[in-house]
Design an enzyme around this catalytic site. Sequence first.
Site, PDB file in Angstrom:
ATOM      1  N   SER A 141      17.517 -32.247  28.939  1.00 52.84           N
ATOM      2  CA  SER A 141      16.698 -31.675  27.869  1.00 52.84           C
ATOM      3  C   SER A 141      16.528 -32.698  26.763  1.00 52.84           C
ATOM      4  O   SER A 141      17.408 -33.550  26.570  1.00 52.84           O
ATOM      5  CB  SER A 141      17.381 -30.427  27.293  1.00 52.84           C
ATOM      6  OG  SER A 141      16.776 -30.008  26.085  1.00 52.84           O
ATOM      7  N   TYR A 154      24.719 -26.381  24.076  1.00 53.96           N
ATOM      8  CA  TYR A 154      23.639 -26.707  25.002  1.00 53.96           C
ATOM      9  C   TYR A 154      23.292 -28.195  24.909  1.00 53.96           C
ATOM     10  O   TYR A 154      23.182 -28.887  25.924  1.00 53.96           O
ATOM     11  CB  TYR A 154      22.420 -25.850  24.668  1.00 53.96           C
ATOM     12  CG  TYR A 154      21.178 -26.148  25.472  1.00 53.96           C
ATOM     13  CD1 TYR A 154      20.960 -25.543  26.702  1.00 53.96           C
ATOM     14  CD2 TYR A 154      20.194 -27.016  24.982  1.00 53.96           C
ATOM     15  CE1 TYR A 154      19.802 -25.794  27.432  1.00 53.96           C
ATOM     16  CE2 TYR A 154      19.042 -27.271  25.699  1.00 53.96           C
ATOM     17  CZ  TYR A 154      18.854 -26.660  26.922  1.00 53.96           C
ATOM     18  OH  TYR A 154      17.704 -26.922  27.640  1.00 53.96           O
TER      19      TYR A 154
END
Length: 278
Positions: A141, A154
């Site tokens: 990401s 995350y």
Amino acid sequence: MSQRFEGRTALVTGAASGIGRASARRFHAEGASVVIADVQEDAGAAVVDELGDRAVFVRTDVSDESSVAAAVDAAVATFGRLDVLYANAGVMGALGPISKLRAEDIESTIAINLRGAIYSMKHAVRVMQPRGSGVILATASPAGLVGGVGPHVYSATKAGIIGLCQSVAAEIRPYGLRANAIVPGSILSQMTADISTGQVKDLDAASVALKDSDLLDRNGLPEDIAAAAAFLASDDAQFVTGSTFNVDAGYTHAPGDSPFARGEWAEPMGMYEGGRHS
């Protein structure tokens, strides 16, 4: 569509929806047999029903090593081989300020996003290395590369995915195996619908909500990531390993709007010391 994966097998985790589903569809369309590995049983079975032949669903909890091992073994038992492992399963997980994060959320986010990828790579390499070929992919990401654009845990797990792919790529290269990380930008999916609208299935509202952050003239789609995954898994990318492959409309490395090439700067000039222009 080309048949780059005819006779090959791909296992995709998190394949019941979003990027995983689109990637499984793409591998299948290009000739691969596919294993749909996910905890979402009804959605996973629906993907298999859609694809038909050369597709099976295996309920897989990536945070449980025995579950991952069973999925890899099922791929080999059903189709005779494993050529592509796409470790895509992931969650946003723990949300909130660093000073208030709950231990259980931290642990589950790491277990799914990072430990799950480690288990997936471990067991894929276990069956790929003796054959001397195979490709490992994992979803990272922009939050793993840029601060302040994702939840803390995350972001840490996605940075870990990038480091993991680079490290594993170095180990497995002598055995004819490759590993690469894919960095999706803002992709229209159930996850981004949940984030942007609070309604996991309202993709239309999510599409509108995401338009303000689109860097190109449309939303990013799961199929954009699937196309990148298919390239990286194919022989067309046989010289690509240890890479971080951004599919994000330039968000990570070209987020600006080039202000010094438009408006009052639309015509060329030079700006130098003491306010001197030329």
